[in-house]
Scaffold this motif. Structure first.
Motif: not given
Lengths: 334, 359
Positions: B18-19, B22-23, B26, B29-31, B315-316, B319-320, B331
């Motif tokens: 599931g993880i 989901v990752v 996600l 889905a990031i624009p 990771l931060f 993501i950005t 992740t």
């Protein structure tokens, strides 16, 4: 009702609030005064209120929370300046000026800024006062969202059972499989920066806790006699769920929600600190701290005070939540 | 016991799957697409088509998910678009720092929190007890990033002329190096092989590496750099552990078997040490495991404040910065560590308390 039964009934109503020897003592006092013997036993909520008042830390928490709500409501009265107004060129204000309070011996010549000014020459004190509005709104709305959605999902899962229960709870397990802040960061990355999206992200990552508690409550209430009675009277599933099950399941959720406000405010401040939550020039405490974090060695007050504000707010909700837990669930006394 | 272990382990698999899904979703889905994020103004339609083809981004989404699943299982985590290097390599370089940080913080939290909780329970209703509880309440309400900055201010600036001065950022002082143990011991490792990577990974645990090779100067320097971040990160878990230890010990001290132990004439230290503590520490084990999630999340903030190149910060940034491969790889790794540690905690709990095994 026999005398023995009466005695037992009073003893048990007193026992909820005090240890056995004290309850017996009280009962003896009441017995001497026939008028008081037949006082109505207190309702569950009155008892809880009485227990809550007896806990000093819970009352301190309540005091902090009420104080903060007042500060937020009265922000325009308390704050001497507009929180986003740049004061440059006015009354020779310095950039990142140290705190200056005239009655504490600060030179009368320098303009009074109780907590100094920030890097954009705005009054730090006014910003912190207005910041309480953002943090409280964020905390309350995040928890409301998580509580409503998570609670509904949990109630459905517990009440219906079967495949629906399985699907909902497995999804919740996956959400709990992530470290909360990391998942919140990822969700904000998808939705875009900003307070509203930070709010949604934190609501999503905290939702499983509400769903789990609600489900466990519903599972036990579902088997109770009064639900069976309602069903026998022909009530529909929705009626039973809304009128009987949910109101009775609320007690632990109230505690969880109060503690949840603390978590939500802390996480929202963390997201804002990383630049994902509130955007400048909003006076959000986490964002204010982040803006000045490189100045910690030259203007430590600009980091110290917003952080202190976050800590006090979170502490208030934590203490209040602990007090509520002790008051609403006597079995947890220890 | 074996049946219990198997059942719990099998339960963790759907969560892990599931993880991963989901990752994957996600990230998709990031624009904004990674092509324009990376190439910026050079992102013409033609360049992007080439870029997408090279990175498998123009396949249908379920094909991409299939490829991704296969890659995760075979531990082929792809290449970071921004660093142009394999994610595995970045993991080898950055995970050890986060591991050392999280373990130092956890050790601090347990070694201080448990004795504190025990003392508070033993001196129930004294000033020490209420002091501990006040500390615990403030501790759980502390924003990690604020505490970190305040500690840096205190130890790097206010105390700069005292022996207590500590560095506010980085892993090692400039000019101090941690020479890998395989170089010191003259091991011949085949470049690019699994074992070469493994030893590089192990050697990147600077404190561990300098300890086993006796580089005392480096060890001291690395440890001094670790103190402030570990303190900041440890505060919340420490407060929680102290609270749970206290309330759990208080509860156990009221049990019948404690009265029995007292009645048969056992001394106070024996009552607490051999009867009460064993039972009281059970809930503490669970809590310690759960704190790992707090530590991994807090690592993002701590690494940001103390300029530490660990996976939290990476990771931060990823993501950005929409660096798909890093976000996916890191992740999944972080979440897997989290799920596996929780599984181990469950199992240890069952080992310590046989009642759990029968459900």
């Amino acid at each position: 009702m026999s005398e023995q039964q009466e005695h037992d009934r009073h003893l048990s109503s007193l026992r909820v609030v005090m240890p056995r020897h004290k309850a017996l003592e009280q009962l003896e006092l009441r017995a001497r005064d026939p008028e008081r013997l037949y006082e109505e036993p207190l309702s569950q909520w009155r008892l809880a209120l009485r227990r809550f008042r007896g806990r000093r830390s819970g009352m301190i928490g309540l005091g902090i929370v009420v104080g903060l709500i007042l500060v937020a409501l009265l922000a325009p009265v308390i704050a001497p300046y507009d929180p986003v107004q740049v004061l440059i060129g006015r009354e020779d204000v310095q950039r990142r000026a140290s705190p200056c309070v005239h009655i504490l011996g600060c030179d009368e010549e320098t303009p009074q800024h109780i907590l100094g000014t920030d890097g954009n020459v705005r009054d730090e004190f006014s910003r912190i006062i207005y910041g309480s509005r953002i943090s409280l709104t964020l905390g309350f709305s995040t928890v409301t969202l998580a509580l409503v959605v998570g609670g509904t999902l949990g109630a459905l899962a517990g009440y219906r059972g079967g495949w629906l229960d399985n699907i909902i709870m497995r999804v919740m397990d996956v959400v709990l499989g992530f470290p909360a802040l990391l998942l919140a960061i990822a969700i904000v990355a998808v939705l875009g920066r900003g307070i509203r999206n930070a709010l949604i992200a934190i609501a999503i990552v905290t939702m499983p806790h509400y769903a789990r508690v609600m489900r466990a409550q519903v599972l036990s209430i579902k088997e109770s006699d009064y639900v069976a009675a309602a069903r026998a009277l022909g009530a529909t599933s929705t009626q039973i769920l809304v009128r009987r099950v949910i109101p009775n399941a609320l007690t632990p959720l109230v505690v969880l929600a109060t503690l949840g406000v603390a978590t939500a405010i802390l996480e929202a401040a963390g997201l804002s600190f990383l630049g994902l939550g509130a955007q400048p020039p909003a006076p959000e405490w986490g964002a204010m701290l982040a803006e000045e974090r490189n100045q910690v060695f030259t203007a430590p007050h600009l980091v110290f005070f917003p952080g202190l504000a976050i800590m006090i707010t979170v502490l208030g909700f934590n203490l209040m939540g602990d007090g509520l837990r002790d008051a609403l669930d006597p079995t947890l006394h220890g | 016991m074996l049946a219990f272990i198997t059942r719990r382990a099998l339960l963790a698999i759907p969560v892990l799957l599931g993880i991963i899904v989901v990752v994957f979703l996600l990230i998709r889905a990031i624009p904004g697409d990674p092509c324009s994020a990376l190439l910026g103004e050079r992102a013409t339609a033609e360049a992007c088509a080439r870029f997408d083809a090279a990175n498998g981004l123009n396949e249908p989404i379920y094909v991409q998910l299939g490829i991704y699943m296969r890659d995760v299982v075979t531990f082929n985590l792809g290449e970071s678009i921004r660093f142009s290097r394999p994610v595995n390599q970045l993991l080898v370089e950055r995970l050890p720092l986060t591991t050392e940080l999280a373990l130092s913080a956890l050790a601090l939290a347990v070694l201080v929190g448990v004795p504190m909780g025990i003392l508070a329970a033993r001196k129930h209703n004294t000033i020490f007890d209420s002091g501990t509880m006040a500390f615990a309440n403030i501790g759980v309400s502390m924003p990690v990033f604020w505490l970190g900055l305040m500690l840096a201010y205190l130890f790097a600036l206010v105390l700069r002329d005292t022996p207590f001065v500590l560095p506010p950022s980085g892993r090692l002082t400039a000019g101090v190096f941690s020479v890998p143990y395989f170089e010191i011991w003259g091991w011949e490792l085949q470049e690019g092989s699994f074992w070469a990577k493994f030893h590089e990974y192990m050697a990147n645990h600077y404190m561990f590496n300098s300890l086993i090779t006796g580089q005392w100067g480096t060890l001291r320097d690395a440890a001094r750099h670790m103190i402030l971040p570990a303190m900041a990160l440890a505060t919340i878990p420490l407060a929680i552990i102290a609270r749970i230890t206290r309330s759990s010990l208080l509860e156990v001290m009221g049990k019948d078997y404690i009265r029995t132990a007292r009645a048969k004439g056992a001394g106070e230290s024996s009552v607490v040490g051999s009867h009460a503590l064993r039972n009281a520490l059970l809930p503490v084990v669970t809590i310690v495991g759960l704190q790992l999630g707090v530590l991994l999340g807090g690592a993002v903030l701590t690494e940001t404040i103390f300029n530490l190149p660990g996976i939290g910060r990476a990771l931060f940034d990823a993501i950005t910065g929409r660096d798909y491969a890093i976000v996916q790889g890191f992740t999944v790794i972080v979440a897997s560590i989290y799920v596996i540690v929780n599984l181990l905690v469950d199992l240890s709990y069952a080992y310590l308390d046989p009642r759990i095994r029968i459900e």
